[in-house]
Write a protein that holds these residues in place. Structure first.
Motif, PDB file in Angstrom:
ATOM      1  N   PRO A 169     -16.583   7.435   0.344  1.00 60.56           N
ATOM      2  CA  PRO A 169     -17.300   6.800  -0.774  1.00 60.56           C
ATOM      3  C   PRO A 169     -16.958   7.417  -2.130  1.00 60.56           C
ATOM      4  O   PRO A 169     -16.985   6.720  -3.144  1.00 60.56           O
ATOM      5  CB  PRO A 169     -18.772   7.022  -0.412  1.00 60.56           C
ATOM      6  N   LEU A 170     -16.636   8.727  -2.137  1.00 66.04           N
ATOM      7  CA  LEU A 170     -16.297   9.383  -3.402  1.00 66.04           C
ATOM      8  C   LEU A 170     -14.978   8.845  -3.959  1.00 66.04           C
ATOM      9  O   LEU A 170     -14.855   8.606  -5.170  1.00 66.04           O
ATOM     10  CB  LEU A 170     -16.209  10.894  -3.203  1.00 66.04           C
ATOM     11  N   PHE A 171     -13.987   8.683  -3.110  1.00 66.66           N
ATOM     12  CA  PHE A 171     -12.711   8.136  -3.563  1.00 66.66           C
ATOM     13  C   PHE A 171     -12.853   6.652  -3.958  1.00 66.66           C
ATOM     14  O   PHE A 171     -12.221   6.197  -4.914  1.00 66.66           O
ATOM     15  CB  PHE A 171     -11.646   8.279  -2.478  1.00 66.66           C
ATOM     16  N   GLN A 172     -13.697   5.936  -3.233  1.00 69.94           N
ATOM     17  CA  GLN A 172     -13.923   4.537  -3.570  1.00 69.94           C
ATOM     18  C   GLN A 172     -14.565   4.407  -4.948  1.00 69.94           C
ATOM     19  O   GLN A 172     -14.201   3.529  -5.746  1.00 69.94           O
ATOM     20  CB  GLN A 172     -14.822   3.881  -2.509  1.00 69.94           C
ATOM     21  N   ARG A 173     -15.502   5.286  -5.245  1.00 75.22           N
ATOM     22  CA  ARG A 173     -16.166   5.246  -6.549  1.00 75.22           C
ATOM     23  C   ARG A 173     -15.229   5.703  -7.670  1.00 75.22           C
ATOM     24  O   ARG A 173     -15.267   5.178  -8.782  1.00 75.22           O
ATOM     25  CB  ARG A 173     -17.422   6.131  -6.510  1.00 75.22           C
ATOM     26  N   GLU A 174     -14.359   6.692  -7.378  1.00 77.24           N
ATOM     27  CA  GLU A 174     -13.471   7.231  -8.397  1.00 77.24           C
ATOM     28  C   GLU A 174     -12.314   6.270  -8.712  1.00 77.24           C
ATOM     29  O   GLU A 174     -11.885   6.149  -9.867  1.00 77.24           O
ATOM     30  CB  GLU A 174     -12.899   8.572  -7.911  1.00 77.24           C
ATOM     31  N   PHE A 175     -11.815   5.556  -7.666  1.00 73.25           N
ATOM     32  CA  PHE A 175     -10.677   4.648  -7.853  1.00 73.25           C
ATOM     33  C   PHE A 175     -11.019   3.263  -7.287  1.00 73.25           C
ATOM     34  O   PHE A 175     -10.441   2.833  -6.274  1.00 73.25           O
ATOM     35  CB  PHE A 175      -9.423   5.203  -7.156  1.00 73.25           C
ATOM     36  N   PRO A 176     -11.945   2.563  -7.908  1.00 71.13           N
ATOM     37  CA  PRO A 176     -12.441   1.303  -7.333  1.00 71.13           C
ATOM     38  C   PRO A 176     -11.384   0.194  -7.243  1.00 71.13           C
ATOM     39  O   PRO A 176     -11.470  -0.673  -6.378  1.00 71.13           O
ATOM     40  CB  PRO A 176     -13.581   0.902  -8.286  1.00 71.13           C
ATOM     41  N   SER A 177     -10.418   0.207  -8.145  1.00 74.65           N
ATOM     42  CA  SER A 177      -9.446  -0.883  -8.165  1.00 74.65           C
ATOM     43  C   SER A 177      -8.215  -0.633  -7.302  1.00 74.65           C
ATOM     44  O   SER A 177      -7.435  -1.552  -7.059  1.00 74.65           O
ATOM     45  CB  SER A 177      -8.992  -1.148  -9.612  1.00 74.65           C
ATOM     46  N   SER A 178      -8.028   0.591  -6.830  1.00 76.78           N
ATOM     47  CA  SER A 178      -6.805   0.891  -6.085  1.00 76.78           C
ATOM     48  C   SER A 178      -7.047   1.524  -4.712  1.00 76.78           C
ATOM     49  O   SER A 178      -6.219   1.400  -3.821  1.00 76.78           O
ATOM     50  CB  SER A 178      -5.906   1.819  -6.900  1.00 76.78           C
ATOM     51  N   PHE A 179      -8.187   2.212  -4.533  1.00 80.11           N
ATOM     52  CA  PHE A 179      -8.421   2.898  -3.258  1.00 80.11           C
ATOM     53  C   PHE A 179      -8.624   1.895  -2.135  1.00 80.11           C
ATOM     54  O   PHE A 179      -9.305   0.888  -2.285  1.00 80.11           O
ATOM     55  CB  PHE A 179      -9.641   3.814  -3.362  1.00 80.11           C
ATOM     56  N   PHE A 223      -3.707   3.744  -1.013  1.00 76.90           N
ATOM     57  CA  PHE A 223      -3.982   3.098  -2.295  1.00 76.90           C
ATOM     58  C   PHE A 223      -3.062   1.881  -2.446  1.00 76.90           C
ATOM     59  O   PHE A 223      -2.000   1.810  -1.825  1.00 76.90           O
ATOM     60  CB  PHE A 223      -3.717   4.059  -3.466  1.00 76.90           C
ATOM     61  N   GLU A 224      -3.486   0.943  -3.284  1.00 77.96           N
ATOM     62  CA  GLU A 224      -2.590  -0.156  -3.642  1.00 77.96           C
ATOM     63  C   GLU A 224      -1.443   0.408  -4.467  1.00 77.96           C
ATOM     64  O   GLU A 224      -1.648   1.199  -5.382  1.00 77.96           O
ATOM     65  CB  GLU A 224      -3.335  -1.237  -4.429  1.00 77.96           C
ATOM     66  N   SER A 225      -0.235  -0.011  -4.141  1.00 78.66           N
ATOM     67  CA  SER A 225       0.961   0.587  -4.726  1.00 78.66           C
ATOM     68  C   SER A 225       1.053   0.406  -6.238  1.00 78.66           C
ATOM     69  O   SER A 225       1.748   1.151  -6.917  1.00 78.66           O
ATOM     70  CB  SER A 225       2.217  -0.002  -4.060  1.00 78.66           C
ATOM     71  N   THR A 226       0.357  -0.604  -6.762  1.00 79.11           N
ATOM     72  CA  THR A 226       0.451  -0.857  -8.202  1.00 79.11           C
ATOM     73  C   THR A 226      -0.342   0.141  -9.028  1.00 79.11           C
ATOM     74  O   THR A 226      -0.154   0.227 -10.239  1.00 79.11           O
ATOM     75  CB  THR A 226      -0.058  -2.277  -8.513  1.00 79.11           C
ATOM     76  N   LEU A 237       0.831  -1.201   0.000  1.00 83.89           N
ATOM     77  CA  LEU A 237       0.000   0.000   0.000  1.00 83.89           C
ATOM     78  C   LEU A 237       0.866   1.251   0.000  1.00 83.89           C
ATOM     79  O   LEU A 237       1.975   1.264   0.523  1.00 83.89           O
ATOM     80  CB  LEU A 237      -0.932   0.006   1.219  1.00 83.89           C
ATOM     81  N   THR A 238       0.321   2.278  -0.590  1.00 80.23           N
ATOM     82  CA  THR A 238       0.979   3.586  -0.616  1.00 80.23           C
ATOM     83  C   THR A 238       0.039   4.607   0.004  1.00 80.23           C
ATOM     84  O   THR A 238      -1.154   4.642  -0.321  1.00 80.23           O
ATOM     85  CB  THR A 238       1.315   4.001  -2.063  1.00 80.23           C
ATOM     86  N   THR A 239       0.567   5.422   0.909  1.00 83.90           N
ATOM     87  CA  THR A 239      -0.250   6.415   1.609  1.00 83.90           C
ATOM     88  C   THR A 239       0.079   7.815   1.099  1.00 83.90           C
ATOM     89  O   THR A 239       1.251   8.174   0.939  1.00 83.90           O
ATOM     90  CB  THR A 239      -0.006   6.347   3.128  1.00 83.90           C
ATOM     91  N   ARG A 240      -0.974   8.568   0.847  1.00 83.52           N
ATOM     92  CA  ARG A 240      -0.827   9.961   0.450  1.00 83.52           C
ATOM     93  C   ARG A 240      -1.430  10.849   1.544  1.00 83.52           C
ATOM     94  O   ARG A 240      -2.556  10.616   1.984  1.00 83.52           O
ATOM     95  CB  ARG A 240      -1.557  10.226  -0.874  1.00 83.52           C
ATOM     96  N   ARG A 241      -0.670  11.864   1.988  1.00 79.33           N
ATOM     97  CA  ARG A 241      -1.189  12.812   2.972  1.00 79.33           C
ATOM     98  C   ARG A 241      -1.888  13.933   2.203  1.00 79.33           C
ATOM     99  O   ARG A 241      -1.281  14.646   1.405  1.00 79.33           O
ATOM    100  CB  ARG A 241      -0.051  13.372   3.822  1.00 79.33           C
ATOM    101  N   VAL A 242      -3.166  14.054   2.452  1.00 84.04           N
ATOM    102  CA  VAL A 242      -3.991  15.049   1.757  1.00 84.04           C
ATOM    103  C   VAL A 242      -4.484  16.076   2.779  1.00 84.04           C
ATOM    104  O   VAL A 242      -4.989  15.704   3.846  1.00 84.04           O
ATOM    105  CB  VAL A 242      -5.190  14.381   1.044  1.00 84.04           C
TER     106      VAL A 242
END
Length: 235
Positions: free
Chosen positions: A139-149, A170-173, A100-105
């Motif tokens: 839920p917005l991020f889950q819908r926008e990035f379903p395969s990686s979030f 997110f998944e690092s890939t 997993l990769t973490t982004r600080r927002v």
């Protein structure tokens, strides 16, 4: 004394040595023998002869063959064995945890007022605000990035008005870039309630997304101010 036979007689036709000895013994024992010397018949023996000395032929022993009674072997009837199929425990493949990769927002809520209890992560103020932001944005991020979030977690609030710090995982890939992440917040700004999102304050890992345009109409801004005032008046 020597006994001479016709030299032309084949050896196979000459008498056996025992026959010669027996003949002399019988001649000596006759009362009418004409010998001028005394001969002990027990001393008569053949010292040399072209005929081989007879070998004693052992009496053949006739052995009645033993009749071995045939042994009748009763066939053993083996009880049929029902082989149960081996029960193999299903192999549970070791679950592979994706890297997993973490982004600080970070974004600012310009219309909200900071209070000191927001610094305490165990306070009701922190818990309520963190739950409100997570419940609307995740839920917005889950819908926008379903395969990686993977997840969104609110980690801190800071003064000015209120600066909201979140960790997005997110998944690092397949990690979206900064602009894609910021765009989700920009689109969410007009619809979120209880807090506001200042578009120009959005940063991902400390990098502000200057390339994202954000336009809020005067009516939308007025509505946000009115909403904030209503919420503060109810407290």
């Amino acid at each position: 004394m020597g006994v001479v036979f016709n030299r032309t007689t084949p050896t196979t036709d000459l008498p056996q040595n025992t026959v010669v000895v027996q003949t002399l013994v019988e001649a000596v024992n006759l009362s009418t023998n004409m010998f001028n010397v005394t001969i002990n018949p027990n001393t008569i023996e053949i010292l040399e002869s072209p005929v081989a000395t007879e070998t004693t032929t052992a009496a053949l022993t006739t052995t009645n063959p033993s009749t071995v009674a045939p042994t009748t072997v009763n066939p053993t009837t083996a009880a049929p064995t029902t082989a149960e199929p081996p029960t193999s425990n299903p192999t549970t493949a070791a679950s592979t945890t994706a890297a997993l990769t973490t982004r600080r927002v970070t974004f600012r809520s310009l219309l909200n007022t900071f209070t000191s209890d927001l610094l305490d992560t165990s306070s009701a103020a922190f818990t309520n605000r963190a739950s409100m932001i997570k419940g609307q944005l995740e839920p917005l991020f889950q819908r926008e990035f379903p395969s990686s979030f993977n997840s969104l977690d609110v980690v801190a609030f800071r003064n000015g008005s209120i600066i909201n710090d979140m960790n997005l995982t997110f998944e690092s890939t397949s990690v979206p870039n900064n602009t894609q992440i910021a765009s989700v917040l920009i689109r969410a700004a007009p619809t979120v309630t209880g807090f506001d999102i200042e578009g120009s304050s959005i940063s991902v890992d400390g990098i502000f997304s200057s390339g994202v345009s954000h336009k809020i109409s005067l009516i939308t801004a007025s509505c946000l101010v009115l909403l904030s005032w209503l919420l503060s008046s109810q407290q």
